[in-house]
Design a protein around this motif. Structure first.
Motif, PDB file in Angstrom:
ATOM      1  N   MET A  72       0.791  -1.147  -0.224  1.00 20.22           N
ATOM      2  CA  MET A  72      -0.040   0.115   0.163  1.00 20.22           C
ATOM      3  C   MET A  72       0.826   1.066  -0.148  1.00 20.22           C
ATOM      4  SD  MET A  72      -3.142   1.467  -0.047  1.00 20.22           S
ATOM      5  CE  MET A  72      -3.953  -0.340   0.242  1.00 20.22           C
ATOM      6  N   GLY A  73       0.763   2.186  -1.098  1.00 20.65           N
ATOM      7  CA  GLY A  73       1.719   3.247  -1.141  1.00 20.65           C
ATOM      8  C   GLY A  73       1.061   4.104  -0.214  1.00 20.65           C
ATOM      9  N   LEU A  74       2.027   4.946   0.259  1.00 20.65           N
ATOM     10  CA  LEU A  74       1.482   6.286   1.426  1.00 20.65           C
ATOM     11  C   LEU A  74       2.059   7.693   0.814  1.00 20.65           C
ATOM     12  CD1 LEU A  74       1.990   4.687   4.865  1.00 20.65           C
ATOM     13  CD2 LEU A  74      -0.137   5.411   3.713  1.00 20.65           C
ATOM     14  N   TYR A  75       1.298   8.454   0.753  1.00 22.78           N
ATOM     15  CA  TYR A  75       1.800   9.933   0.471  1.00 22.78           C
ATOM     16  C   TYR A  75       1.094  10.867   1.425  1.00 22.78           C
ATOM     17  CZ  TYR A  75      -2.816  10.878  -1.778  1.00 22.78           C
ATOM     18  OH  TYR A  75      -4.194  11.031  -1.950  1.00 22.78           O
ATOM     19  N   VAL A  76       1.648  12.170   1.266  1.00 27.46           N
ATOM     20  CA  VAL A  76       1.131  13.262   1.882  1.00 27.46           C
ATOM     21  C   VAL A  76       0.870  14.415   1.194  1.00 27.46           C
ATOM     22  CG1 VAL A  76       3.231  14.176   2.747  1.00 27.46           C
ATOM     23  CG2 VAL A  76       1.278  14.320   4.206  1.00 27.46           C
ATOM     24  N   PRO A  77      -0.159  14.970   1.440  1.00 29.17           N
ATOM     25  CA  PRO A  77      -0.486  16.420   0.438  1.00 29.17           C
ATOM     26  C   PRO A  77       0.476  17.686   1.267  1.00 29.17           C
ATOM     27  CG  PRO A  77      -2.237  16.211   1.887  1.00 29.17           C
ATOM     28  CD  PRO A  77      -1.459  14.764   1.947  1.00 29.17           C
ATOM     29  N   LEU A  78       1.013  18.294   0.237  1.00 26.47           N
ATOM     30  CA  LEU A  78       1.789  19.579   1.022  1.00 26.47           C
ATOM     31  C   LEU A  78       1.168  20.941   0.304  1.00 26.47           C
ATOM     32  CD1 LEU A  78       4.030  21.162   2.407  1.00 26.47           C
ATOM     33  CD2 LEU A  78       5.591  20.415   0.389  1.00 26.47           C
ATOM     34  N   TYR A  79       0.378  21.577   1.355  1.00 24.86           N
ATOM     35  CA  TYR A  79      -0.469  22.852   0.551  1.00 24.86           C
ATOM     36  C   TYR A  79       0.802  24.060   0.521  1.00 24.86           C
ATOM     37  CZ  TYR A  79      -5.008  20.864   0.548  1.00 24.86           C
ATOM     38  OH  TYR A  79      -5.978  19.651  -0.060  1.00 24.86           O
ATOM     39  N   LEU A  80       0.768  24.736  -0.439  1.00 26.81           N
ATOM     40  CA  LEU A  80       1.790  25.552  -0.780  1.00 26.81           C
ATOM     41  C   LEU A  80       1.182  26.715  -0.503  1.00 26.81           C
ATOM     42  CD1 LEU A  80       3.773  24.286  -3.596  1.00 26.81           C
ATOM     43  CD2 LEU A  80       4.405  24.087  -1.262  1.00 26.81           C
ATOM     44  N   ALA A 114      10.905  19.504   6.448  1.00 22.44           N
ATOM     45  CA  ALA A 114      11.584  18.749   7.760  1.00 22.44           C
ATOM     46  C   ALA A 114      10.504  17.978   8.323  1.00 22.44           C
ATOM     47  CB  ALA A 114      12.455  19.885   8.435  1.00 22.44           C
ATOM     48  N   ALA A 115       9.404  18.768   8.496  1.00 20.55           N
ATOM     49  CA  ALA A 115       8.140  17.984   9.522  1.00 20.55           C
ATOM     50  C   ALA A 115       7.768  16.826   8.746  1.00 20.55           C
ATOM     51  CB  ALA A 115       7.125  18.965   9.593  1.00 20.55           C
ATOM     52  N   ILE A 116       7.583  17.072   7.208  1.00 25.56           N
ATOM     53  CA  ILE A 116       6.986  15.722   6.666  1.00 25.56           C
ATOM     54  C   ILE A 116       8.062  14.564   6.579  1.00 25.56           C
ATOM     55  CG2 ILE A 116       6.336  14.983   4.228  1.00 25.56           C
ATOM     56  CD1 ILE A 116       5.120  17.627   3.886  1.00 25.56           C
ATOM     57  N   LYS A 117       9.322  14.720   6.550  1.00 24.86           N
ATOM     58  CA  LYS A 117      10.365  13.855   6.266  1.00 24.86           C
ATOM     59  C   LYS A 117      10.581  12.983   7.782  1.00 24.86           C
ATOM     60  CE  LYS A 117      12.744  13.325   3.420  1.00 24.86           C
ATOM     61  NZ  LYS A 117      12.513  12.206   2.198  1.00 24.86           N
ATOM     62  N   LYS A 118      10.256  13.828   8.928  1.00 25.51           N
ATOM     63  CA  LYS A 118      10.291  13.231  10.132  1.00 25.51           C
ATOM     64  C   LYS A 118       9.100  11.888  10.236  1.00 25.51           C
ATOM     65  CE  LYS A 118      12.121  16.791  12.960  1.00 25.51           C
ATOM     66  NZ  LYS A 118      11.812  17.806  14.151  1.00 25.51           N
ATOM     67  N   MET A 119       8.103  12.225   9.229  1.00 22.69           N
ATOM     68  CA  MET A 119       6.970  11.341   9.330  1.00 22.69           C
ATOM     69  C   MET A 119       7.395  10.199   8.277  1.00 22.69           C
ATOM     70  SD  MET A 119       3.431  13.367   9.582  1.00 22.69           S
ATOM     71  CE  MET A 119       4.017  14.466   8.362  1.00 22.69           C
ATOM     72  N   HIS A 120       8.450  10.020   7.488  1.00 23.51           N
ATOM     73  CA  HIS A 120       9.011   9.301   6.984  1.00 23.51           C
ATOM     74  C   HIS A 120       8.479   9.082   5.140  1.00 23.51           C
ATOM     75  CE1 HIS A 120      10.768   7.311  10.227  1.00 23.51           C
ATOM     76  NE2 HIS A 120       9.529   7.130  10.774  1.00 23.51           N
ATOM     77  N   PHE A 121       7.509  10.109   4.892  1.00 26.67           N
ATOM     78  CA  PHE A 121       7.079  10.372   3.260  1.00 26.67           C
ATOM     79  C   PHE A 121       8.134  10.261   2.445  1.00 26.67           C
ATOM     80  CE2 PHE A 121       3.125  11.197   5.984  1.00 26.67           C
ATOM     81  CZ  PHE A 121       2.408  10.265   5.398  1.00 26.67           C
ATOM     82  N   ALA A 150      14.336  17.013  -2.177  1.00 28.17           N
ATOM     83  CA  ALA A 150      14.059  16.051  -0.753  1.00 28.17           C
ATOM     84  C   ALA A 150      13.164  14.786  -0.763  1.00 28.17           C
ATOM     85  CB  ALA A 150      13.064  17.058   0.073  1.00 28.17           C
ATOM     86  N   PHE A 151      12.480  14.641  -1.913  1.00 30.41           N
ATOM     87  CA  PHE A 151      11.378  13.600  -2.206  1.00 30.41           C
ATOM     88  C   PHE A 151      11.721  12.863  -3.526  1.00 30.41           C
ATOM     89  CE2 PHE A 151       9.327  16.583   0.735  1.00 30.41           C
ATOM     90  CZ  PHE A 151       8.844  16.184   1.632  1.00 30.41           C
ATOM     91  N   HIS A 152      11.621  11.611  -3.587  1.00 31.78           N
ATOM     92  CA  HIS A 152      11.862  10.802  -4.825  1.00 31.78           C
ATOM     93  C   HIS A 152      10.714  11.201  -5.780  1.00 31.78           C
ATOM     94  CE1 HIS A 152      15.096   8.436  -3.108  1.00 31.78           C
ATOM     95  NE2 HIS A 152      15.685   8.347  -4.221  1.00 31.78           N
ATOM     96  N   HIS A 153       9.628  11.313  -5.089  1.00 31.07           N
ATOM     97  CA  HIS A 153       8.265  11.503  -5.991  1.00 31.07           C
ATOM     98  C   HIS A 153       7.484  12.614  -5.803  1.00 31.07           C
ATOM     99  CE1 HIS A 153       4.379  10.142  -7.951  1.00 31.07           C
ATOM    100  NE2 HIS A 153       5.048   9.541  -8.703  1.00 31.07           N
TER     101      HIS A 153
END
Length: 384
Positions: A72-80, A114-121, A150-153
């Motif tokens: 199961m893939g996991l992603y997170v939205p980043l609102y700019l 930095a906050a998102i990377k701490k969650m492993h996304f 900072a992110f592969h995808h």
């Protein structure tokens, strides 16, 4: 040529009548087939298919596991940004809504990263309101390389752009674009899109063609469930997918199932969809197309996501914030809509693994050879 040509051949009222006229015989015929057509999809969408939901769910589970493995893939939205130059009746970012407006600068984006990377996304969806002058190509040229580092995808859900602009963003690291038509019924579309560039129904409808011609790797489709009859809307999404896959086979495709959620200035749904009917829709899409990726967001409740994810879903968002700066500094007054599943990323991952799947924190990504790493490989790597 674009989907506009195919769209002109479709008649909403005829399709709706066809869906609601399907019988149990049509459903059984569709379920018995190894390969299903759009006509079969109508049967699986229809009220006549509701008594067959258990059989549909079992078939959908088997097809999903065969194609995507136990992942199961996991992603997170980043609102700019929540700046928007459109007036849309159902959206918290609509220009008339008196909310605080915010566009992240480079330093603020770094804090979000930095906050998102701490969650492993390692898979992120960039979201903005549609404001061409202040949150347009100049802004994307500055911020996309920073985020990509900072992110592969990296995927985007922003205003529709021109083909050349998509090609440029791809050269800067863009991997995917989600562009939802909201509703495929032109008069309903006009009713809910009152001002701004988003009033151009045809320009939005042809956006996936421009994306595919720009060779963007993955293209996301969907309709906002609740604006009009959900069964008919879903048929149009399937017809759009069918056209794109046959015309632009080089790209991958995904489908999302956003149901209307409470927001500032929002409208009540015209077409109500129960949880059971959403399960039916997920299974119908999986049985229609074994290859397409199906995504379920935190718009849905934790309980629903826990039960529905095995039946066809291949990716889920987690720990979502729907406002700019929400991960480093939570400010609910800026949010686009209220989410339902409030669990942390760790809690969602634990739930996924408790159901026998491996949580994969990134989408497929390009490697030095120019190929793509499989989901199964990513799942294995995430366990090491």
């Amino acid at each position: 040529m674009s989907f506009l040509n195919r769209f002109a051949e479709l008649n909403w009222d005829d399709i709706k009548l066809s869906i609601y006229s399907k019988t149990s015989t049509d459903v059984e015929r569709a379920l018995a087939k190894p390969v299903r057509t759009l006509t079969d999809f109508q049967a699986l969408l229809s009220p006549a298919a509701e008594p067959y939901l258990e059989q549909m769910a079992q078939l959908s589970y088997a097809v999903t596991r065969q194609r995507f493995g136990h992942t199961m893939g996991l992603y997170v939205p980043l609102y700019l940004s929540n700046l928007c130059a459109n007036s849309c009746s159902y959206c918290g970012f609509s220009m008339e809504n008196r909310i605080k407006r915010k566009t992240l600068d480079a330093e603020e984006i770094k804090r979000e990263i930095a906050a998102i990377k701490k969650m492993h996304f390692d898979s992120v969806l960039l979201v903005t309101g549609e404001h061409e002058s202040k949150v347009g190509m100049n802004y994307f040229r500055q911020m996309l390389p920073l985020i990509k580092s900072a992110f592969h995808h990296v995927a985007m859900e922003v205003q529709p752009l021109e083909q050349a602009e998509y090609a440029e963003l791809k050269s800067l690291g863009l991997d995917a674009v989600m562009v939802y038509q909201e509703t495929y019924h032109p008069s309903t579309y006009a009713q809910h899109h009152l001002r701004g560039k988003k009033t151009d129904f045809n320009f939005r409808l042809a956006t996936p063609d421009r994306l595919a011609k720009a060779r963007v790797d993955k293209i996301g489709l969907g309709a906002l469930i609740g604006l009009d009859d959900w069964r008919t809307e879903s048929f149009y999404v399937a017809a759009h997918l069918d056209y794109l896959e046959k015309t632009y086979w080089q790209s991958r495709y995904s489908i999302s199932f956003p149901r209307l959620r409470p927001c500032a200035g929002g409208v009540p749904p015209k077409s109500l969809m129960t949880d059971k009917q959403l399960v039916q829709l997920i299974c119908a899409f999986r049985l229609f197309n074994s290859q397409v990726e199906l995504s379920l967001s935190t718009r849905e409740s934790a309980q629903f996501r826990d039960h529905a994810m095995l039946l066809g879903i291949t990716s889920m968002s987690a720990a979502s914030k729907t406002q700019p700066g929400g991960y480093a500094d939570n400010k609910p007054e800026l949010e686009q809509f209220s989410i339902s599943d409030q669990r942390s990323a760790t809690e969602v991952a634990a739930m996924i693994e408790a159901q026998g799947l491996a949580a994969v924190w990134q989408d497929w990504h390009s490697v030095y050879s120019g190929g793509y790493v499989s989901r199964e490989t990513l799942a294995t790597d995430s366990l090491l």
